[in-house]
Design an enzyme around this catalytic site. Structure first.
Site, short mmCIF file in Angstrom:
data_model
loop_
_atom_site.label_atom_id
_atom_site.label_comp_id
_atom_site.label_asym_id
_atom_site.label_seq_id
_atom_site.Cartn_x
_atom_site.Cartn_y
_atom_site.Cartn_z
N ASN A 266 63.71 31.23 68.48
CA ASN A 266 63.17 30.04 69.15
C ASN A 266 62.62 29.04 68.13
O ASN A 266 61.93 28.09 68.50
CB ASN A 266 62.02 30.43 70.09
CG ASN A 266 62.48 31.36 71.17
OD1 ASN A 266 63.56 31.18 71.74
ND2 ASN A 266 61.67 32.36 71.49
N GLU B 172 57.63 25.94 84.46
CA GLU B 172 58.01 25.64 83.08
C GLU B 172 58.68 24.27 83.09
O GLU B 172 59.13 23.82 84.14
CB GLU B 172 59.01 26.69 82.59
CG GLU B 172 58.35 27.85 81.86
CD GLU B 172 59.24 29.09 81.77
OE1 GLU B 172 60.32 29.00 81.18
OE2 GLU B 172 58.83 30.14 82.28
N SER C 63 62.92 29.33 79.91
CA SER C 63 63.15 30.10 78.69
C SER C 63 64.46 30.87 78.65
O SER C 63 65.03 31.04 77.59
CB SER C 63 61.99 31.08 78.48
OG SER C 63 61.90 31.99 79.56
N ASP D 216 54.26 24.55 81.72
CA ASP D 216 54.44 25.31 80.47
C ASP D 216 55.60 24.69 79.70
O ASP D 216 56.76 24.82 80.09
CB ASP D 216 54.72 26.78 80.85
CG ASP D 216 54.93 27.67 79.62
OD1 ASP D 216 54.99 27.14 78.49
OD2 ASP D 216 55.06 28.89 79.81
N LYS E 119 57.18 28.34 68.73
CA LYS E 119 58.62 28.13 68.91
C LYS E 119 59.06 26.93 68.07
O LYS E 119 59.12 27.06 66.86
CB LYS E 119 58.93 28.05 70.40
CG LYS E 119 58.81 29.47 70.97
CD LYS E 119 58.82 29.61 72.44
CE LYS E 119 58.65 31.10 72.76
NZ LYS E 119 58.18 31.36 74.11
C1 LIG Z 1 57.26 32.37 74.64
C2 LIG Z 1 56.73 31.85 75.91
C3 LIG Z 1 55.37 31.92 76.22
C4 LIG Z 1 54.39 32.69 75.39
O1 LIG Z 1 54.09 32.05 74.20
P1 LIG Z 1 53.68 32.95 72.95
O2 LIG Z 1 53.02 31.98 72.04
O3 LIG Z 1 54.95 33.51 72.43
O4 LIG Z 1 52.76 34.00 73.47
C5 LIG Z 1 54.92 31.31 77.36
N1 LIG Z 1 55.78 30.68 78.19
C6 LIG Z 1 57.08 30.63 77.93
C7 LIG Z 1 57.98 29.92 78.89
C8 LIG Z 1 57.60 31.21 76.80
O5 LIG Z 1 58.91 31.19 76.57
#
Ligand SMILES: *Cc1c(COP(=O)(O)O)cnc(C)c1O
Length: 409
Positions: free
Chosen positions: A48, A189, A193, A218, A252
């Site tokens: 990512n 989101e 993801s 998110d 990411k």
């Molecule tokens: C990776 C991810 C998270 C968590 O983030 P981290 O910093 O890896 O704990 C939260 N939401 C989504 C959609 C993600 O892909």
């Protein structure tokens, strides 16, 4: 063997038999398009690290300087004595980057979701989430004990039906007098993801305003990648300032580690007082904050711009060859949905034989029977590497012509 271990062994056997066994693979190189596993070099389509920043000299230097000045560890929770300067610097640059009044960093995005949702709502409230939200939101929704309602992925009609239902629950006749109204929180989101598609944020914002709900978005897979200032998809769609809670990760596209919440000053002050994953956890290493700060500066720089252009060019190249379920949306995440768990595992293994690393994503990360390859591209990939990937996928498309979401054009 202890009976404890025997029981776990039996449970593991069941996981294995279902094609769902997972194991760690030790990587002996930094994140990058090439990675070394057990002495072999793989072309990596699993990271990512979309802008190729995780191993960037500017981030490494910032982390090293922070170690030299502030040490390896933070020593305590931020509220006890671990609120080191690099966290404050990060939060200032984060708020400025996202165009919000304030920001709060967490040790991970997972911790940000858990701490924030459980702080904001409780058992007398309602949480409404998209069916495909990340596990951290699902876990937070359970932990906060609010009534959980799930709407079909990006299904605005179902979301509106649930909001109407929630409004009824809020009406004065439905409750005991003097009892406060349930709070209603929608969580989605922005870029999903495991599917790489996008939420209709403008429509969701309009709905939450119509029904007086709060919205948390998110942006884990959009931060640094969308909008004129790279704030995320909310910026690109012009709705950032209508979202109460903007969440994301620093791990990411920003190439570092940690999570964040951006929003009003009062939201951040409230979280500092009530977000348990923030309060009761040792602050992250200062190096992580410093690396994230450097990453934000980089994203905004001309180099950041050219890295994003590189990434976008690679995505266009891949999408010009693969027709995917969601190819209408331009994202670094491209799923090739194979259905059965064992198929996805077999195709991923066949790709590894050709020194190409693409992860097979299975339950519980995605629904049973929707196992897939999850291809992620980064700014560091070359056009030739994308072609190599596509060629290596040919046998997969021949063997599974029905693999629904992606096929050779
Ligand atoms: C990776 C991810 C998270 C968590 O983030 P981290 O910093 O890896 O704990 C939260 N939401 C989504 C959609 C993600 O892909």
């Amino acid at each position: 063997m202890l009976s404890f271990d025997i029981e776990l062994q039996n449970r593991l056997t069941a996981i294995r038999e279902a094609g769902l066994f997972r194991e760690l693979r030790q990587v002996d190189s930094p994140q990058g398009t090439r990675m070394e596993i057990a002495g072999r070099t793989f072309l990596n389509f699993s990271s990512n690290d979309y802008l190729g920043l995780a191993n960037h000299p500017a981030l490494k230097e910032a982390a090293i300087k922070a170690v030299e000045k502030f040490g390896a560890g933070a020593g305590a929770s931020r509220l006890i004595c671990g609120s080191l300067a690099p966290f404050h610097e990060l939060e200032e640059i984060l708020a400025d980057f996202k165009g919000t009044e304030a920001a709060l960093s967490f040790s991970t995005g997972y911790a940000a979701a858990i701490g924030t949702i459980t702080a904001l709502i409780g058992k007398d409230d309602i949480i409404i989430v998209d069916k495909l939200v990340h596990a951290c939101v699902v876990d937070a929704a359970r932990l906060c004990r609010a009534t959980l309602r799930i709407f079909g992925h990006n299904d605005l009609n179902e979301l509106e039906d649930i909001l109407k239902w929630a409004q009824k629950a809020q009406s004065p006749e439905s409750g005991v007098q003097n009892q406060r109204q349930p709070r209603v929180l929608i969580v989605t989101e922005s870029v999903f993801s495991m599917d790489g598609d996008a939420a209709p944020l403008q429509e969701i914002v309009a709905l939450k305003e119509k029904y007086g709900a709060w919205l948390m978005v998110d942006e884990a897979h959009a931060t640094g990648l969308y909008g004129d200032n790279r704030r995320g998809l909310a910026e690109e769609l012009g709705v950032s300032d209508r979202i109460e809670i903007q969440m994301g990760t620093l791990g990411k596209a920003l190439g570092a580690s940690g999570g964040y919440i951006c929003g009003s000053r009062v939201l951040i002050d409230f979280l500092i007082n009530r977000a348990r994953s923030f309060i009761f956890s040792t602050a992250p290493v200062p190096a992580a904050a410093a690396a994230a700060t450097a990453a934000i500066a980089l994203v905004k720089s001309p180099e950041g711009q050219s890295r994003l252009e590189q990434l976008n060019a690679r995505v266009s190249e891949l999408h010009s060859v693969l027709r995917t379920l969601h190819s209408a949306f331009h994202s670094a995440i491209t799923p090739v949905i194979l259905g059965e768990e064992s198929r996805a595992v077999a195709v991923a293994a066949a790709l590894r034989e050709q020194n190409i690393f693409v992860p097979a994503i299975r339950y519980p990360t995605v629904a049973r029977g929707s196992a897939r390859l999850r291809i992620t591209l980064t700014a560091s990939h070359t056009a030739a590497e994308v072609r190599q990937l596509v060629e290596s996928l040919e046998p997969c498309f021949r063997t599974f012509p029905d693999c629904c979401a992606a096929s050779r054009l």
